[in-house]
Design a protein around this motif. Structure first.
Motif, short mmCIF file in Angstrom:
data_model
loop_
_atom_site.label_atom_id
_atom_site.label_comp_id
_atom_site.label_asym_id
_atom_site.label_seq_id
_atom_site.Cartn_x
_atom_site.Cartn_y
_atom_site.Cartn_z
N VAL A 190 55.86 35.74 24.98
CA VAL A 190 55.19 35.02 26.00
C VAL A 190 56.15 34.68 27.30
CG1 VAL A 190 54.34 32.51 26.34
CG2 VAL A 190 53.82 34.03 24.27
N CYS A 191 55.45 34.73 28.53
CA CYS A 191 56.04 34.54 29.59
C CYS A 191 55.45 33.85 30.57
CB CYS A 191 56.53 35.88 30.41
SG CYS A 191 57.47 35.89 31.86
N LEU A 222 53.16 38.92 27.61
CA LEU A 222 52.10 38.32 27.73
C LEU A 222 52.23 37.19 28.87
CD1 LEU A 222 48.95 37.32 27.16
CD2 LEU A 222 49.78 36.04 25.42
N VAL A 223 51.79 37.19 29.88
CA VAL A 223 52.32 36.41 31.12
C VAL A 223 51.03 35.38 31.06
CG1 VAL A 223 52.36 36.15 33.64
CG2 VAL A 223 53.38 38.17 32.48
N MET A 224 51.39 34.18 31.43
CA MET A 224 50.30 33.15 31.23
C MET A 224 50.66 32.33 32.53
SD MET A 224 50.48 32.13 27.18
CE MET A 224 48.94 31.16 27.37
N TYR A 225 49.53 32.22 33.46
CA TYR A 225 49.58 31.65 34.68
C TYR A 225 48.67 30.19 34.52
CZ TYR A 225 51.04 35.88 37.18
OH TYR A 225 51.79 37.32 37.26
N GLY A 226 48.90 29.30 35.49
CA GLY A 226 48.38 28.12 35.39
C GLY A 226 48.85 27.13 36.12
N GLY A 273 57.62 26.07 34.15
CA GLY A 273 57.58 24.69 34.66
C GLY A 273 56.55 23.79 33.77
N PRO A 274 55.84 22.73 34.18
CA PRO A 274 55.29 21.91 33.31
C PRO A 274 53.94 22.51 33.08
CG PRO A 274 55.32 21.20 35.49
CD PRO A 274 56.10 22.35 35.55
N SER A 275 52.82 21.59 32.23
CA SER A 275 51.45 21.75 32.11
C SER A 275 51.30 23.04 31.61
CB SER A 275 50.85 21.67 33.36
OG SER A 275 49.37 21.56 33.33
N ILE A 276 50.28 23.90 31.95
CA ILE A 276 50.06 25.41 31.53
C ILE A 276 51.11 26.14 31.16
CG2 ILE A 276 48.55 27.21 31.67
CD1 ILE A 276 47.08 24.91 31.39
N VAL A 280 44.81 33.79 32.91
CA VAL A 280 44.89 32.96 33.99
C VAL A 280 44.15 31.72 33.96
CG1 VAL A 280 44.52 32.80 36.35
CG2 VAL A 280 45.13 35.05 35.27
N PHE A 281 44.73 30.43 33.84
CA PHE A 281 43.99 29.29 33.57
C PHE A 281 43.84 28.69 35.06
CE2 PHE A 281 45.92 30.36 29.50
CZ PHE A 281 44.91 29.87 28.71
N PRO A 282 43.07 27.58 34.95
CA PRO A 282 42.75 26.86 36.37
C PRO A 282 44.10 26.67 37.06
CG PRO A 282 41.11 26.19 34.58
CD PRO A 282 42.27 27.07 33.83
#
Length: 292
Positions: free
Chosen positions: A144-145, A79-83, A149-152, A211-213
């Motif tokens: 989870v991938c 499950l890839v998470m961008y942001g 880095g930081p934040s999201i 995909v987050f802001p």
């Protein structure tokens, strides 16, 4: 003298590269010939490997290393998470607010702070997916991938850690400091030189993407994913797009369709989301999973 393994028909007859490297080190002498860089074993010669002509080899190494280690770690899908790397976590809101020293900066900071709830949604989505601990054919699914880095990105790895699960971080070397966040599993923390190879690894095992802001980097990753599915280079997967107000403010999807440069149904490639619960439900419904 014949060693026992010498009579084993299933054993290879050549020494491993690691053994050869040991032989070279043990037999090293101090003659002018052996001290010159030309004499180094090619695969131990970092100066040689960093030459411009060796770029294709470095590409292959960045493709192979994560692929082999993820396979050995039993990672079946992700499950890839961008942001964004700039949206603060709720506990850091006041510290970020204190950095606003001008009216212009205050406006920007308050807009970032207004998006801090997406940190929590990313963390909860990662927690939920990790807690389900889906395993098929001895391979872990929906691991989870993030970009590491930081934040999201931190929120994603943090949620997995809080669920007692491992998570992946695909970091990138940048001119300014870019270190992995503290929640990435050390053995699944990778560092890339090439953005192209990093983006490839994001999607090779992806079975869903949230995909987050975010800024240029998130745009790049998101639109490449849309392009791959739109053009049929990649089979459809759930794409969860968080922050409808944000995305509609920075990208006019309807105008793209009205101008005829995309089809009207191309906006169906992604699903608008605001909460971790609705995002995970879309994934569960798409794959008909038992874990709700």
């Amino acid at each position: 003298m014949t060693e026992p393994d010498d009579k084993n028909l299933t054993k290879g007859r050549f020494y491993k590269a690691q053994q050869e490297a040991g032989f070279a080190e043990a037999k090293a002498s101090t003659t002018p010939q052996t001290q010159d860089p030309a004499y180094r074993l090619a695969f131990l010669d970092s100066e040689f490997l960093l030459r411009d002509e060796l770029r294709p080899v470095r590409f292959q190494l960045e493709l192979l290393k994560p692929e082999m280690l993820l396979e050995e770690a039993g990672i079946g899908s992700t499950l890839v998470m961008y942001g964004s790397a700039r949206i603060p976590s709720p506990e850091h809101v006041e510290a970020v607010r204190a950095t606003a020293t001008t009216p212009e900066r205050t406006k920007v900071v308050e807009r970032l702070i207004a998006k801090s709830h997406y940190y929590e949604e990313a963390r909860k989505l990662a927690f939920t997916a990790s807690q389900c601990a889906i395993v098929e054919k001895d391979m872990r699914q929906f691991v989870v991938c993030s970009g590491g880095g930081p934040s999201i990105m931190e929120a994603a790895n943090r949620g997995a850690t809080e669920a007692g699960a491992e998570s992946i971080g695909l970091n990138i070397v940048l001119p300014h400091e870019q270190a992995p966040n503290e929640y990435v599993t050390p053995s699944l923390s990778f560092q890339f030189h090439y953005f192209a190879l990093r983006k490839m690894h994001f999607l090779l095992r992806a079975r869903a993407v949230a995909v987050f802001p975010g800024g240029f980097g998130t745009f790049d990753e998101f639109f490449e994913l849309l392009t791959l599915i739109q053009t049929g280079k990649m089979k459809p997967i759930p794409i969860l797009l968080y922050g409808k107000d944000y995305w509609n403010r920075v990208v006019n999807f309807d105008a793209l369709a009205e101008e005829g440069v995309i089809n009207a149904n191309d906006t169906d490639l992604f699903r608008w989301c605001e909460t971790a619960e609705e995002g995970w439900k879309h994934i569960v419904d798409f794959y008909e999973l038992d874990c709700g």
